[in-house]
Design an enzyme around this catalytic site. Sequence first.
Site, PDB file in Angstrom:
ATOM      1  N   GLY A   1      76.502  69.461  47.019  1.00 15.57           N
ATOM      2  CA  GLY A   1      77.891  69.173  47.371  1.00 15.57           C
ATOM      3  C   GLY A   1      78.119  67.672  47.383  1.00 15.57           C
ATOM      4  O   GLY A   1      77.188  66.872  47.228  1.00 15.57           O
ATOM      5  N   PHE A   2      79.357  67.307  47.574  1.00 13.26           N
ATOM      6  CA  PHE A   2      79.768  65.901  47.489  1.00 13.26           C
ATOM      7  C   PHE A   2      78.989  65.014  48.473  1.00 13.26           C
ATOM      8  O   PHE A   2      78.329  64.041  48.084  1.00 13.26           O
ATOM      9  CB  PHE A   2      81.285  65.853  47.747  1.00 13.26           C
ATOM     10  N   ILE A   3      79.020  65.356  49.747  1.00 16.87           N
ATOM     11  CA  ILE A   3      78.398  64.470  50.742  1.00 16.87           C
ATOM     12  C   ILE A   3      76.877  64.608  50.721  1.00 16.87           C
ATOM     13  O   ILE A   3      76.149  63.612  50.747  1.00 16.87           O
ATOM     14  CB  ILE A   3      78.985  64.747  52.145  1.00 16.87           C
TER      15      ILE A   3
ATOM     16  N   TYR B   1      90.423  77.342  57.482  1.00 15.08           N
ATOM     17  CA  TYR B   1      89.284  76.432  57.302  1.00 15.08           C
ATOM     18  C   TYR B   1      88.924  75.755  58.632  1.00 15.08           C
ATOM     19  O   TYR B   1      87.764  75.781  59.064  1.00 15.08           O
ATOM     20  CB  TYR B   1      89.633  75.392  56.230  1.00 15.08           C
TER      21      TYR B   1
ATOM     22  N   LYS C   1      85.482  76.023  60.945  1.00 17.50           N
ATOM     23  CA  LYS C   1      84.632  74.857  61.222  1.00 17.50           C
ATOM     24  C   LYS C   1      84.498  74.630  62.731  1.00 17.50           C
ATOM     25  O   LYS C   1      83.426  74.303  63.235  1.00 17.50           O
ATOM     26  CB  LYS C   1      85.199  73.605  60.536  1.00 17.50           C
TER      27      LYS C   1
HETATM   28  C1  UGA Z   1      90.349  67.321  53.317  1.00 19.73           C
HETATM   29  C2  UGA Z   1      89.232  68.222  52.790  1.00 19.73           C
HETATM   30  O1  UGA Z   1      89.702  69.162  51.858  1.00 19.73           O
HETATM   31  C3  UGA Z   1      88.488  68.917  53.871  1.00 19.73           C
HETATM   32  O2  UGA Z   1      87.302  69.464  53.352  1.00 19.73           O
HETATM   33  C4  UGA Z   1      88.125  67.951  54.949  1.00 19.73           C
HETATM   34  O3  UGA Z   1      87.413  68.595  55.953  1.00 19.73           O
HETATM   35  C5  UGA Z   1      89.386  67.335  55.479  1.00 19.73           C
HETATM   36  O4  UGA Z   1      89.983  66.586  54.423  1.00 19.73           O
HETATM   37  C6  UGA Z   1      89.135  66.428  56.644  1.00 19.73           C
HETATM   38  O5  UGA Z   1      89.176  65.248  56.557  1.00 19.73           O
HETATM   39  O6  UGA Z   1      88.926  66.916  57.710  1.00 19.73           O
HETATM   40  P1  UGA Z   1      92.935  67.589  53.060  1.00 19.73           P
HETATM   41  O7  UGA Z   1      93.673  66.859  54.110  1.00 19.73           O
HETATM   42  O8  UGA Z   1      93.576  68.801  52.535  1.00 19.73           O
HETATM   43  O9  UGA Z   1      91.517  68.051  53.594  1.00 19.73           O
HETATM   44  O10 UGA Z   1      92.582  66.506  51.910  1.00 19.73           O
HETATM   45  P2  UGA Z   1      93.089  66.412  50.410  1.00 19.73           P
HETATM   46  O11 UGA Z   1      92.683  67.556  49.571  1.00 19.73           O
HETATM   47  O12 UGA Z   1      92.686  65.073  49.918  1.00 19.73           O
HETATM   48  O13 UGA Z   1      94.674  66.508  50.591  1.00 19.73           O
HETATM   49  C7  UGA Z   1      95.401  65.457  51.226  1.00 19.73           C
HETATM   50  C8  UGA Z   1      96.864  65.706  51.004  1.00 19.73           C
HETATM   51  O14 UGA Z   1      97.133  65.647  49.601  1.00 19.73           O
HETATM   52  C9  UGA Z   1      97.375  67.077  51.479  1.00 19.73           C
HETATM   53  O15 UGA Z   1      98.645  66.922  52.070  1.00 19.73           O
HETATM   54  C10 UGA Z   1      97.500  67.888  50.184  1.00 19.73           C
HETATM   55  O16 UGA Z   1      98.498  68.892  50.244  1.00 19.73           O
HETATM   56  C11 UGA Z   1      97.838  66.802  49.189  1.00 19.73           C
HETATM   57  N1  UGA Z   1      97.450  67.126  47.795  1.00 19.73           N
HETATM   58  C12 UGA Z   1      96.191  67.500  47.496  1.00 19.73           C
HETATM   59  C13 UGA Z   1      98.410  67.045  46.805  1.00 19.73           C
HETATM   60  O17 UGA Z   1      99.574  66.677  47.062  1.00 19.73           O
HETATM   61  N2  UGA Z   1      98.061  67.355  45.527  1.00 19.73           N
HETATM   62  C14 UGA Z   1      96.807  67.755  45.203  1.00 19.73           C
HETATM   63  O18 UGA Z   1      96.557  68.057  44.018  1.00 19.73           O
HETATM   64  C15 UGA Z   1      95.836  67.813  46.210  1.00 19.73           C
END
Ligand code: UGA
Length: 332
Positions: free
Chosen positions: A13-15, A156, A160
């Site tokens: 995985g990534f980390i 999720y 966790k």
């Molecule tokens: C991320 C990870 O997916 C989790 O595994 C992790 O545990 C979590 O951060 C954390 O820090 O605790 P998330 O906030 O969903 O969760 O991170 P991103 O996937 O980078 O999304 C950030 C924002 O970008 C969200 O609002 C999402 O809806 C948005 N996004 C994401 C988009 O607008 N477009 C995309 O294609 C992907």
Amino acid sequence: MIVEKIIVTGSCGFIGFNFIKSLNENYEIIGIDSINNAYDPKLKELRLEELKKISNFKYLKIDLSEKNEIQNNKKTLSESSTIFHLAARAGVRQSYLEPNKYIRDNTTASVNVASMAKELKINNVILASTSSIYGDTGNTFATENKDELNEPPSIYAATKSFGETLIKNVLSGDDQKIKIGRFFTVYGPYGRPDMSILRFIHWISTDQEVIIYGDGNQRRSFTYVEDIINGLNKLKNYEESDTFNFGSDITWSLIEIISKIETLLGKKANLVFKERAFRDVDVVLPNLNKSKENLDWQPRIDIDEGLNRTIDWYKNNENYLKNIKFKYKYEK
Ligand code: UGA
């Protein structure tokens, strides 16, 4: 010279991958991964190919939710000093589609890992957890105190959070120490293709539509993976069971991030705005006092440096990454 044997779950995985790559030859490393298809397994295989170049690295293909698969490998796993349990089914949005897989991979698997630690007397257990369990922090800074937590805002996050509780319960009352790191939106080389930053880099580089869920003003405490690795090392050396935040105390909106990536790539993004993800949070902000005071940890890589390094890595691997799926089947 090998002085210590450690186990890293989620090695592909990534980390987990980045952590193993950072270790020196003093460690004998047992990496565990099921290489599941939570996202494109080709990226996990690419990471594994890299890891196999490390002479003191051994890979075990184990699904940690299957206790007998762990039992069958007990001999290889024994006499380890530390388990870094970094394996998880991550991803907030997908968790609504496949809740049972999240329950299995983030709770059952964690109980199995804790039970293995108990049985094999591995006294140092480190668990990767998530800022997602805090939900929206608004202008407040989330502290690690679990009593202050609201109900976890996604499937999720719920799995966790429960995983943390279960691991602590399995290991309570023994000599084992359980140290939990709550990581905040980690990004960097070999990142997850479902997460915002890597997708934005990929889509802008390849002239594809950049999908934004919502208006792009949601903010995150984006944290560079090297800072997280630092945190894992600090947890390993910390003597007590405890929980710590590892994040950035500066947040950035998606729009701000995209603008930085545009500048670094010298390209314009073609933004496409879609419906906000279900129960998506506006802002997630860590209180870092405890990590600073007890672990002497703080984030060192700022967003510009982190994006720069991630883009460098992307460019060096562009040909391979073109074949990786960045979208899920439900994403049009
Ligand atoms: C991320 C990870 O997916 C989790 O595994 C992790 O545990 C979590 O951060 C954390 O820090 O605790 P998330 O906030 O969903 O969760 O991170 P991103 O996937 O980078 O999304 C950030 C924002 O970008 C969200 O609002 C999402 O809806 C948005 N996004 C994401 C988009 O607008 N477009 C995309 O294609 C992907």
